[in-house]
Design a protein around this motif. Structure first.
Motif, mmCIF file in Angstrom:
data_model
loop_
_atom_site.group_PDB
_atom_site.id
_atom_site.type_symbol
_atom_site.label_atom_id
_atom_site.label_comp_id
_atom_site.label_asym_id
_atom_site.label_seq_id
_atom_site.Cartn_x
_atom_site.Cartn_y
_atom_site.Cartn_z
ATOM 1 N N ALA A 150 -19.398 -86.958 15.212
ATOM 2 C CA ALA A 150 -18.245 -86.119 14.892
ATOM 3 C C ALA A 150 -18.102 -85.937 13.381
ATOM 4 N N GLU A 151 -18.254 -87.014 12.626
ATOM 5 C CA GLU A 151 -18.131 -86.920 11.171
ATOM 6 C C GLU A 151 -19.239 -86.056 10.575
ATOM 7 N N ALA A 152 -20.464 -86.211 11.058
ATOM 8 C CA ALA A 152 -21.583 -85.432 10.522
ATOM 9 C C ALA A 152 -21.421 -83.952 10.815
ATOM 10 N N ALA A 153 -20.830 -83.628 11.963
ATOM 11 C CA ALA A 153 -20.656 -82.230 12.346
ATOM 12 C C ALA A 153 -19.335 -81.651 11.855
ATOM 13 N N GLY A 154 -18.491 -82.461 11.228
ATOM 14 C CA GLY A 154 -17.203 -81.987 10.736
ATOM 15 C C GLY A 154 -16.170 -81.794 11.834
ATOM 16 N N HIS A 155 -16.346 -82.494 12.938
ATOM 17 C CA HIS A 155 -15.401 -82.371 14.050
ATOM 18 C C HIS A 155 -14.295 -83.419 13.947
ATOM 19 N N ASP A 156 -13.135 -83.076 14.494
ATOM 20 C CA ASP A 156 -12.036 -84.020 14.614
ATOM 21 C C ASP A 156 -11.874 -84.386 16.085
ATOM 22 N N LEU A 157 -11.476 -85.607 16.342
ATOM 23 C CA LEU A 157 -11.237 -86.072 17.714
ATOM 24 C C LEU A 157 -9.813 -86.631 17.783
ATOM 25 N N PRO A 158 -8.795 -85.770 17.677
ATOM 26 C CA PRO A 158 -7.411 -86.255 17.551
ATOM 27 C C PRO A 158 -6.878 -86.988 18.771
ATOM 28 N N ASP A 159 -7.434 -86.726 19.963
ATOM 29 C CA ASP A 159 -6.909 -87.383 21.169
ATOM 30 C C ASP A 159 -7.859 -88.460 21.690
ATOM 31 N N LEU A 160 -8.743 -88.957 20.822
ATOM 32 C CA LEU A 160 -9.658 -90.030 21.229
ATOM 33 C C LEU A 160 -8.854 -91.250 21.668
ATOM 34 N N GLU A 161 -9.189 -91.750 22.859
ATOM 35 C CA GLU A 161 -8.449 -92.892 23.400
ATOM 36 C C GLU A 161 -9.419 -93.853 24.063
ATOM 37 N N VAL A 162 -9.190 -95.148 23.833
ATOM 38 C CA VAL A 162 -9.985 -96.200 24.457
ATOM 39 C C VAL A 162 -9.029 -97.125 25.185
ATOM 40 N N ARG A 163 -9.297 -97.384 26.450
ATOM 41 C CA ARG A 163 -8.409 -98.256 27.206
ATOM 42 C C ARG A 163 -9.183 -99.038 28.250
ATOM 43 N N ARG A 164 -8.751 -100.278 28.463
ATOM 44 C CA ARG A 164 -9.246 -101.062 29.583
ATOM 45 C C ARG A 164 -8.222 -100.952 30.710
ATOM 46 N N PRO A 165 -8.588 -101.344 31.914
ATOM 47 C CA PRO A 165 -7.636 -101.235 33.022
ATOM 48 C C PRO A 165 -6.334 -101.963 32.715
ATOM 49 N N SER A 166 -5.229 -101.301 32.991
ATOM 50 C CA SER A 166 -3.923 -101.919 32.785
ATOM 51 C C SER A 166 -3.623 -102.857 33.942
ATOM 52 N N LEU A 167 -2.568 -103.656 33.776
ATOM 53 C CA LEU A 167 -2.141 -104.526 34.871
ATOM 54 C C LEU A 167 -1.794 -103.688 36.097
ATOM 55 N N GLU A 168 -1.227 -102.512 35.879
ATOM 56 C CA GLU A 168 -0.884 -101.647 37.003
ATOM 57 C C GLU A 168 -2.138 -101.169 37.725
ATOM 58 N N ASP A 169 -3.185 -100.816 36.963
ATOM 59 C CA ASP A 169 -4.451 -100.409 37.591
ATOM 60 C C ASP A 169 -4.988 -101.514 38.492
ATOM 61 N N VAL A 170 -4.995 -102.746 37.967
ATOM 62 C CA VAL A 170 -5.508 -103.875 38.724
ATOM 63 C C VAL A 170 -4.643 -104.134 39.955
ATOM 64 N N TYR A 171 -3.329 -104.096 39.765
ATOM 65 C CA TYR A 171 -2.405 -104.339 40.870
ATOM 66 C C TYR A 171 -2.619 -103.332 42.001
ATOM 67 N N LEU A 172 -2.739 -102.062 41.657
ATOM 68 C CA LEU A 172 -2.922 -101.034 42.682
ATOM 69 C C LEU A 172 -4.242 -101.227 43.427
ATOM 70 N N ALA A 173 -5.297 -101.622 42.705
ATOM 71 C CA ALA A 173 -6.572 -101.867 43.363
ATOM 72 C C ALA A 173 -6.488 -103.079 44.292
ATOM 73 N N LEU A 174 -5.763 -104.106 43.857
ATOM 74 C CA LEU A 174 -5.638 -105.329 44.657
ATOM 75 C C LEU A 174 -4.822 -105.131 45.920
ATOM 76 N N THR A 175 -3.844 -104.242 45.863
ATOM 77 C CA THR A 175 -2.899 -104.122 46.973
ATOM 78 C C THR A 175 -3.184 -102.936 47.886
ATOM 79 N N GLU A 176 -4.312 -102.271 47.680
ATOM 80 C CA GLU A 176 -4.682 -101.214 48.619
ATOM 81 C C GLU A 176 -4.882 -101.833 50.002
ATOM 82 N N PRO A 177 -4.395 -101.189 51.054
ATOM 83 C CA PRO A 177 -4.577 -101.742 52.402
ATOM 84 C C PRO A 177 -6.045 -102.023 52.700
ATOM 85 N N GLY A 178 -6.306 -103.220 53.238
ATOM 86 C CA GLY A 178 -7.674 -103.578 53.588
ATOM 87 C C GLY A 178 -8.462 -104.198 52.464
ATOM 88 N N THR A 179 -7.844 -104.383 51.265
ATOM 89 C CA THR A 179 -8.561 -105.003 50.164
ATOM 90 C C THR A 179 -8.851 -106.462 50.485
#
Length: 323
Positions: free
Chosen positions: A281-310
């Motif tokens: 991005a820097e070499a090409a002169g681009h901006d990445l204003p909405d760049l976001e990095v995230r790991r699964p939140s507690l809510e993500d984990v909770y929803l995966a754990l509590t899906e019926p049949g998990t």
């Protein structure tokens, strides 16, 4: 506390707890342990067995099978002296009609052998300025503070909080969190049930999740379900004039989805993707204003754990902690 204890053992110990209603087994052999002075969050969807478990711990419901010890006694057979050592804040309650905050506390203090001071309790929950206000005229947040005050007036060692901030606006919730976190300084053990994952993450030392009557995960909020080791998601909008083909190889390899110009990447080694992306991005002169990095939140984990049949924790989860 007015009657401090030197006991450093667990406050709650549960082994093989089962609860059956006719042919339906609501709680299916769960184990758990709560240490003295910790804030313990017990999470689960409606119908998971959460409320049944809590009512057994509070001594309001008799179990079908299993061993339960709370403050050194079996709640099913404990007497008034044991009940004076616990506090309970129900999800819904009604204030005493025509009594002020101070009068409510004075009334409830009379039910306990060694109550906490009324002024001290009002200050603890932030109601000192409403001492002479009629309880029915309090705001929703103030009324909830009164509920907590009434549960603390007996100077309990263990406090059960059931959905303490339901219906609160964001400001009132934050104030309630500060109040609950402050109970640690009193040595009070808090058993919290909540549907707000950010609340559990902010307050709890440990979290346990129940689904379909079984414990499916337990541990500190930051590591529940192996979320600290899970692949990170990286998202950004492709700059105008750029193409997916122009992205560096490591970025293209991590790409899992693209909708219009919105890129979604997933990698267990995010720096190996972010480095080439930023350099490009820097070499090409681009901006990445909405760049976001995230790991699964507690809510993500909770929803995966509590899906019926998990049947097992999601992500890169280790075996469940011994409860």
């Amino acid at each position: 506390m007015g009657t401090p204890t030197t006991n450093t053992g667990p406050v709650i110990t549960v082994s093989g707890l089962r609860m059956r209603y006719d042919s339906f087994e609501a709680v299916r052999g769960i184990d758990l342990e709560v240490g003295r002075g910790e804030v313990f969050a017990f999470l689960g969807p409606n119908g998971a067995g959460k409320t049944t478990t809590v009512e057994i711990l509070e001594g309001y419901r008799r179990r079908t099978a299993g061993d339960v010890t709370v403050l050194g006694e079996d709640p099913a057979h404990a007497g008034p002296s044991w009940r004076a050592r616990i506090g309970v804040v129900l999800q819904e309650s009604r204030p005493e009609r025509d009594l002020t905050v101070a009068e409510c506390l004075r009334l409830y203090a009379g039910y306990y052998p060694s109550p906490r001071g009324i002024t001290e309790t009002m200050e603890l929950v932030g109601l000192a300025d409403q001492a002479e206000a009629t309880a029915t005229r309090l705001s929703g947040g103030q009324r909830r503070r009164l509920d907590v005050a009434l549960s603390l007036i007996g100077d309990p060692e263990l406090l059960f909080l059931d959905e303490p901030t339901t219906g609160f606006d964001p400001s009132a919730r934050r104030a309630a969190w500060d109040m609950i976190a402050g109970l640690r300084s009193l040595g009070v053990t808090v058993f919290l049930t909540t549907h707000f994952m950010d609340e559990a993450e902010h307050l709890a030392d440990r979290v346990m999740v129940i689904a379909e009557g079984r414990i499916v995960a337990a541990g500190p909020p930051g590591t529940l379900g192996g979320r600290q080791r899970a692949a990170a998601e990286i998202s950004f909008t492709l700059p105008p004039g750029a193409s997916v083909a122009a992205l560096p190889g490591p970025v293209r390899d991590a790409l899992v989805d693209s909708v219009s110009d919105h890129m979604l990447l997933r990698s267990a080694r995010p720096l190996a993707v972010l480095g080439p992306l930023i350099t490009w991005a820097e070499a090409a002169g681009h901006d990445l204003p909405d760049l976001e990095v995230r790991r699964p939140s507690l809510e993500d984990v909770y929803l995966a754990l509590t899906e019926p049949g998990t049947d097992a924790p999601p992500l890169d989860a280790p075996p469940l902690e011994a409860a």
